[in-house]
Design a protein around this motif. Structure first.
Motif, mmCIF file in Angstrom:
data_model
loop_
_atom_site.group_PDB
_atom_site.id
_atom_site.type_symbol
_atom_site.label_atom_id
_atom_site.label_comp_id
_atom_site.label_asym_id
_atom_site.label_seq_id
_atom_site.Cartn_x
_atom_site.Cartn_y
_atom_site.Cartn_z
ATOM 1 N N SER A 136 9.367 -6.214 -12.891
ATOM 2 C CA SER A 136 7.996 -5.664 -12.406
ATOM 3 C C SER A 136 7.768 -6.297 -11.193
ATOM 4 O O SER A 136 6.776 -5.582 -10.422
ATOM 5 N N ASN A 137 8.227 -7.158 -10.412
ATOM 6 C CA ASN A 137 8.181 -7.484 -9.064
ATOM 7 C C ASN A 137 8.920 -6.576 -8.091
ATOM 8 O O ASN A 137 8.851 -6.709 -6.531
ATOM 9 N N THR A 169 0.611 0.412 -8.806
ATOM 10 C CA THR A 169 -0.955 0.278 -9.023
ATOM 11 C C THR A 169 -1.237 -1.322 -9.345
ATOM 12 O O THR A 169 -2.368 -1.772 -8.891
ATOM 13 N N GLU A 170 -0.153 -1.905 -10.168
ATOM 14 C CA GLU A 170 -0.441 -3.122 -10.594
ATOM 15 C C GLU A 170 -0.314 -4.177 -9.409
ATOM 16 O O GLU A 170 -0.930 -4.987 -9.255
ATOM 17 N N GLN A 171 0.669 -3.992 -8.636
ATOM 18 C CA GLN A 171 1.125 -4.895 -7.785
ATOM 19 C C GLN A 171 -0.182 -4.730 -6.594
ATOM 20 O O GLN A 171 -0.444 -5.920 -6.116
ATOM 21 N N LYS A 172 -0.510 -3.569 -6.345
ATOM 22 C CA LYS A 172 -1.638 -3.392 -5.246
ATOM 23 C C LYS A 172 -2.802 -4.310 -5.864
ATOM 24 O O LYS A 172 -3.527 -5.058 -5.105
ATOM 25 N N LEU A 207 -3.301 -7.316 -3.132
ATOM 26 C CA LEU A 207 -4.095 -6.781 -1.732
ATOM 27 C C LEU A 207 -5.417 -7.499 -1.806
ATOM 28 O O LEU A 207 -5.619 -8.121 -0.595
ATOM 29 N N PRO A 208 -6.231 -7.999 -2.805
ATOM 30 C CA PRO A 208 -7.563 -8.573 -2.602
ATOM 31 C C PRO A 208 -7.111 -9.995 -2.188
ATOM 32 O O PRO A 208 -8.019 -10.551 -1.320
ATOM 33 N N ILE A 210 0.755 -1.143 -0.068
ATOM 34 C CA ILE A 210 0.043 -0.137 -0.103
ATOM 35 C C ILE A 210 0.789 1.419 -0.050
ATOM 36 O O ILE A 210 0.485 2.065 -0.654
ATOM 37 N N ALA A 211 1.869 1.034 0.782
ATOM 38 C CA ALA A 211 2.821 2.649 0.966
ATOM 39 C C ALA A 211 3.850 2.538 -0.152
ATOM 40 O O ALA A 211 4.131 3.622 -0.634
#
Ligand SMILES: Cc1cc2nc3c(=O)[nH]c(=O)nc-3n(C[C@H](O)[C@H](O)[C@H](O)COP(=O)(O)OP(=O)(O)OC[C@H]3O[C@@H](n4cnc5c(N)ncnc54)[C@H](O)[C@@H]3O)c2cc1C
Length: 376
Positions: A224-225, A107-110, A114-115, A102-103
């Protein structure tokens, strides 16, 4: 410490109490392995269905964005209901991997991770410590070399909690050779099913295997990770540690009061006896830990060094409570396997998440303002 709860807070407390009463599983959690994973994920999924997952996360990321006062109420009710320990294999994902994404995440990682965390679909572990880098994390040596759009990772981590059952790892590696210490590190999301990863569980004093060595042999991780920027991993890792050390363990800290009250009920010490005095001291210490926990949570802005103070007091008090439990049980402790297990596990409290000596160093330097001790 005086907390003033509103009428709305009381309504919230009643709702939390009612839900916990109806939902806490009757069976205790397994200690480790796939059974512990299945139990923890099922409990988190149930919490999510009831609206109680990610309660401290911002609502835009699927959490409830609860105020510190509401968090206190939730955890008071949580430990009162004897709900499963918050330190299960969902702990890393919920309390520091998710908040770090989150911090600092893209955008893609979140959107991807997160879900899955909130709904109880994945387990995360942490890969920071190495055989030669624990307290001195900046000396870590596992490397990641950029090849095209991937990092190729080689090296070893150790003490990685829940690695044997994890889907993802928050992995801290050295990506810029030539740079030393804090510079040139990167924080990457490692898929634990990547080819080249070997996980070797380590059995602890209590006979449980909830941490492991992890070996990386030419493990390919997409660029991208990387969370935050490449070579900016120290800043991201400090975010992770601040989440880990600040409020993540509030459920454990409040639970100590419940454990002390259970112990007093079990011991029924004669008034004026040495045991009565010892248990009274533990009750007072648990109350002061609770007050410190509330103060840390309510203080704005909270500081990481406040977290060290609470962490140290919790760790040493937890050991005293478990030691007293063994003394109260006496020879019966030999057959009370859960009490013996908890006692043996409590030895790790003054090591995990930063040792007692390191917490004392932080308190000495950042809270008491004492001069920094120079290495010989
Ligand atoms: C139950 C448990 C779970 C863990 N889970 C994870 C995890 O999921 N992921 C992960 O990455 N790590 C994890 N760890 C590792 C943990 O973070 C390290 O064990 C800890 O940071 C200490 O590092 P070390 O073991 O290398 O000891 P060292 O750093 O080698 O320390 C050895 C001793 O020297 C003392 N010492 C070191 N430096 C100083 C100093 N400057 N001043 C005074 N004393 C000092 C220490 O206090 C300790 O007593 C876990 C550990 C435990 C016990």
């Amino acid at each position: 410490m005086q907390l003033n709860f509103t009428v709305e807070d009381d309504v919230f407390r009643a709702a939390a109490r009612e839900w916990l009463l109806a939902s806490v599983p009757a069976a205790p959690p397994p200690h480790d392995g796939p059974a512990a994973r299945a139990y923890a994920l099922a409990w988190l999924a149930r919490c999510h269905a009831g609206g109680w997952s990610g309660i401290s996360w911002p609502s835009e990321y699927g959490g409830r964005g609860l105020s510190p006062e509401r968090l206190i109420i939730w955890y008071e009710e949580y430990v009162r209901a004897r709900a499963p320990s918050v330190l299960d294999c969902t702990f890393v994902a919920l309390n520091h991997a998710g908040p770090t994404l989150i911090a600092c995440g893209s955008t893609e990682q979140k959107a991807f991770h997160l879900p899955k965390i909130l709904t109880g679909q994945v387990i995360w572990c942490q890969g920071f410590s190495e055989p030669g880098a624990g307290s001195d994390l900046a000396s870590l040596a596992t490397t990641g070399v950029v090849e095209g759009d991937h990092l190729v990772v080689n090296g070893q981590k150790i003490w990685s909690s829940f690695a044997d059952v994890a889907d993802y790892q928050e992995l801290l590696i050295r990506t810029a050779p030539g740079f030393r210490r804090h510079q040139g590190l990167s924080w990457v999301i490692c898929d634990m099913r990547s080819p080249g990863i070997t996980v070797r569980p380590i059995e602890n004093l209590a006979g449980a295997t909830h941490f492991a060595e992890v070996f990386y042999d030419n493990v390919r991780i997409p660029l991208s990770n990387v969370v935050g920027d490449l070579h900016d991993g120290w800043r991201v890792a400090m975010n992770t540690l601040s989440f880990e050390r600040k409020t993540a363990a509030i459920g454990l800290q409040l639970d100590l009061s419940v454990k002390v009250e259970d112990l007093i009920a079990l011991a029924m010490p004669a008034p004026g006896s040495a045991m009565a005095e010892r248990l009274a001291t533990l009750r007072a210490e648990a109350a002061s830990l609770r007050a410190m926990t509330y103060r840390t949570l309510l203080r704005q802005p909270a500081t990481a060094s406040d977290g060290s103070l609470v962490r140290l007091c919790f760790a040493e008090l937890a050991q005293r409570v478990h030691r007293a439990t063994m003394d109260v049980l006496g020879a019966e402790a030999l057959i009370a396997s859960q009490a013996t297990h908890d006692y043996l596990e409590s030895y790790s409290e003054t090591i995990a998440g930063g040792t007692a000596e390191i917490q004392r160093n932080i308190i000495a330097e950042r809270i008491l303002g004492l001069p920094r001790v120079k290495a010989a």
